[in-house]
Design a protein around this motif. Sequence first.
Motif, mmCIF file in Angstrom:
data_model
loop_
_atom_site.group_PDB
_atom_site.id
_atom_site.type_symbol
_atom_site.label_atom_id
_atom_site.label_comp_id
_atom_site.label_asym_id
_atom_site.label_seq_id
_atom_site.Cartn_x
_atom_site.Cartn_y
_atom_site.Cartn_z
ATOM 1 N N GLU A 23 8.309 -17.347 8.363
ATOM 2 C CA GLU A 23 9.443 -16.422 8.499
ATOM 3 C C GLU A 23 10.092 -16.078 7.156
ATOM 4 O OE1 GLU A 23 10.436 -14.957 11.367
ATOM 5 O OE2 GLU A 23 8.800 -15.946 12.438
ATOM 6 N N GLN A 24 10.239 -17.067 6.283
ATOM 7 C CA GLN A 24 10.897 -16.841 4.999
ATOM 8 C C GLN A 24 10.083 -15.891 4.119
ATOM 9 O OE1 GLN A 24 11.513 -20.344 2.557
ATOM 10 N NE2 GLN A 24 13.562 -19.616 2.038
ATOM 11 N N THR A 25 8.806 -16.112 4.008
ATOM 12 C CA THR A 25 7.944 -15.231 3.218
ATOM 13 C C THR A 25 7.878 -13.847 3.858
ATOM 14 O OG1 THR A 25 6.643 -17.103 2.444
ATOM 15 C CG2 THR A 25 5.613 -14.934 2.271
ATOM 16 N N MET A 26 7.876 -13.807 5.183
ATOM 17 C CA MET A 26 7.850 -12.531 5.885
ATOM 18 C C MET A 26 9.114 -11.718 5.575
ATOM 19 S SD MET A 26 6.565 -11.967 9.809
ATOM 20 C CE MET A 26 7.873 -12.867 10.566
ATOM 21 N N ALA A 27 10.257 -12.352 5.566
ATOM 22 C CA ALA A 27 11.518 -11.656 5.275
ATOM 23 C C ALA A 27 11.515 -11.106 3.843
ATOM 24 C CB ALA A 27 12.696 -12.595 5.485
ATOM 25 N N ARG A 28 11.056 -11.914 2.885
ATOM 26 C CA ARG A 28 10.991 -11.449 1.486
ATOM 27 C C ARG A 28 10.015 -10.284 1.339
ATOM 28 N NH1 ARG A 28 11.063 -17.041 0.216
ATOM 29 N NH2 ARG A 28 8.844 -16.950 -0.259
ATOM 30 N N ALA A 29 8.880 -10.372 2.025
ATOM 31 C CA ALA A 29 7.875 -9.303 1.949
ATOM 32 C C ALA A 29 8.405 -8.011 2.574
ATOM 33 C CB ALA A 29 6.591 -9.744 2.643
ATOM 34 N N GLU A 30 9.171 -8.138 3.656
ATOM 35 C CA GLU A 30 9.750 -6.950 4.288
ATOM 36 C C GLU A 30 10.731 -6.255 3.347
ATOM 37 O OE1 GLU A 30 11.306 -8.569 7.923
ATOM 38 O OE2 GLU A 30 9.410 -8.279 8.992
ATOM 39 N N VAL A 31 11.537 -7.015 2.633
ATOM 40 C CA VAL A 31 12.468 -6.425 1.661
ATOM 41 C C VAL A 31 11.697 -5.752 0.526
ATOM 42 C CG1 VAL A 31 14.243 -6.945 -0.066
ATOM 43 C CG2 VAL A 31 14.388 -7.966 2.206
ATOM 44 N N ALA A 32 10.673 -6.427 0.017
ATOM 45 C CA ALA A 32 9.858 -5.839 -1.055
ATOM 46 C C ALA A 32 9.195 -4.550 -0.587
ATOM 47 C CB ALA A 32 8.806 -6.839 -1.529
ATOM 48 N N LEU A 33 8.744 -4.529 0.656
ATOM 49 C CA LEU A 33 8.117 -3.334 1.217
ATOM 50 C C LEU A 33 9.130 -2.196 1.333
ATOM 51 C CD1 LEU A 33 5.642 -1.964 2.422
ATOM 52 C CD2 LEU A 33 6.244 -2.987 4.642
ATOM 53 N N ARG A 34 10.338 -2.492 1.826
ATOM 54 C CA ARG A 34 11.381 -1.449 1.928
ATOM 55 C C ARG A 34 11.729 -0.888 0.557
ATOM 56 N NH1 ARG A 34 13.903 -4.906 5.745
ATOM 57 N NH2 ARG A 34 15.514 -5.443 4.253
ATOM 58 N N ARG A 35 11.831 -1.756 -0.446
ATOM 59 C CA ARG A 35 12.145 -1.288 -1.804
ATOM 60 C C ARG A 35 11.049 -0.372 -2.334
ATOM 61 N NH1 ARG A 35 14.674 -6.518 -5.021
ATOM 62 N NH2 ARG A 35 16.653 -6.484 -3.911
ATOM 63 N N ALA A 36 9.790 -0.777 -2.168
ATOM 64 C CA ALA A 36 8.676 0.043 -2.657
ATOM 65 C C ALA A 36 8.625 1.381 -1.929
ATOM 66 C CB ALA A 36 7.355 -0.706 -2.484
ATOM 67 N N MET A 37 8.793 1.357 -0.606
ATOM 68 C CA MET A 37 8.757 2.600 0.166
ATOM 69 C C MET A 37 9.923 3.512 -0.200
ATOM 70 S SD MET A 37 7.348 1.088 3.795
ATOM 71 C CE MET A 37 7.696 2.574 4.690
ATOM 72 N N ASN A 38 11.078 2.932 -0.488
ATOM 73 C CA ASN A 38 12.229 3.734 -0.905
ATOM 74 C C ASN A 38 11.945 4.423 -2.240
ATOM 75 O OD1 ASN A 38 15.034 4.646 -0.783
ATOM 76 N ND2 ASN A 38 15.397 3.179 -2.431
ATOM 77 N N ARG A 39 11.384 3.693 -3.192
ATOM 78 C CA ARG A 39 11.059 4.280 -4.495
ATOM 79 C C ARG A 39 10.063 5.432 -4.337
ATOM 80 N NH1 ARG A 39 8.527 0.506 -7.863
ATOM 81 N NH2 ARG A 39 9.040 1.794 -9.656
ATOM 82 N N ILE A 40 9.042 5.232 -3.505
ATOM 83 C CA ILE A 40 8.045 6.278 -3.273
ATOM 84 C C ILE A 40 8.707 7.495 -2.617
ATOM 85 C CG2 ILE A 40 5.976 6.871 -1.934
ATOM 86 C CD1 ILE A 40 5.188 3.825 -2.319
ATOM 87 N N SER A 41 9.548 7.254 -1.639
ATOM 88 C CA SER A 41 10.235 8.337 -0.937
ATOM 89 C C SER A 41 11.133 9.132 -1.887
ATOM 90 C CB SER A 41 11.061 7.764 0.224
ATOM 91 O OG SER A 41 11.829 8.768 0.813
ATOM 92 N N VAL A 42 11.899 8.444 -2.710
ATOM 93 C CA VAL A 42 12.796 9.123 -3.654
ATOM 94 C C VAL A 42 11.977 9.933 -4.650
ATOM 95 C CG1 VAL A 42 14.477 8.781 -5.524
ATOM 96 C CG2 VAL A 42 14.710 7.527 -3.366
ATOM 97 N N TYR A 43 10.893 9.367 -5.127
ATOM 98 C CA TYR A 43 10.003 10.088 -6.049
ATOM 99 C C TYR A 43 9.489 11.376 -5.394
ATOM 100 C CZ TYR A 43 5.971 11.148 -9.004
ATOM 101 O OH TYR A 43 5.062 11.781 -9.809
ATOM 102 N N ASN A 44 9.029 11.270 -4.137
ATOM 103 C CA ASN A 44 8.485 12.425 -3.430
ATOM 104 C C ASN A 44 9.548 13.448 -3.066
ATOM 105 O OD1 ASN A 44 5.839 11.526 -3.561
ATOM 106 N ND2 ASN A 44 6.021 10.358 -1.667
ATOM 107 N N THR A 45 10.776 13.009 -2.789
ATOM 108 C CA THR A 45 11.872 13.917 -2.459
ATOM 109 C C THR A 45 12.138 14.886 -3.601
ATOM 110 O OG1 THR A 45 12.919 12.306 -1.042
ATOM 111 C CG2 THR A 45 14.325 14.035 -1.891
ATOM 112 N N LYS A 46 11.956 14.398 -4.801
ATOM 113 C CA LYS A 46 12.231 15.214 -5.989
ATOM 114 C C LYS A 46 11.195 16.314 -6.165
ATOM 115 C CE LYS A 46 14.748 16.009 -9.579
ATOM 116 N NZ LYS A 46 15.594 17.128 -9.434
ATOM 117 N N GLY A 47 10.126 16.322 -5.357
ATOM 118 C CA GLY A 47 9.164 17.405 -5.407
ATOM 119 C C GLY A 47 8.047 17.217 -6.403
ATOM 120 N N HIS A 48 7.646 15.981 -6.660
ATOM 121 C CA HIS A 48 6.558 15.725 -7.593
ATOM 122 C C HIS A 48 5.227 15.983 -6.938
ATOM 123 C CE1 HIS A 48 9.839 13.426 -9.478
ATOM 124 N NE2 HIS A 48 9.276 13.880 -10.563
#
Length: 146
Positions: A121-146
């Motif tokens: 559970e602990q590793t799963m929670a950390r991985a979920e946060v890391a995944l949300r952060r990475a997906m957010n960065r990708i989304s913000v990058y794509n929003t800008k129209g790259h």
Amino acid sequence: MADPEKLFKVDVVTPNGMIYSHRGSIVDVRAVDGERSIMYNHVPLLTPLVISEVKIKRSREMDSVVDHIAISGGYIEFSNNVATIIADSSERARNIDVSRAEAAKQRAEQRLKEAREKHDEQTMARAEVALRRAMNRISVYNTKGH
């Protein structure tokens, strides 16, 4: 003659220093309890933020330029027409290395899969946060129209 546009100062700060400092007309953030739009003379506010995109609309004179910033949680404080976002980490869309973000997403997905198989559970929670952060960065990058 039209009224002059009401602008306020917007700062984004991380433990590594100032990431952003400009004047804006509207700041859109995602607080833990939902979306917030802050404009000139907004009531004083202090609220926690989630991993999300911050959008800062600049002045009409700048053809309504919108700056996009990926944040990994933190707080926004607004008073006396100054919005200060204190973020755990933050990156402007134009500075995001999307290939690095994609690699982080793949690593997080792999860690999440392995943690689920082991019922860790602990590793799963950390991985979920890391995944949300990475997906957010990708989304913000794509929003800008790259």
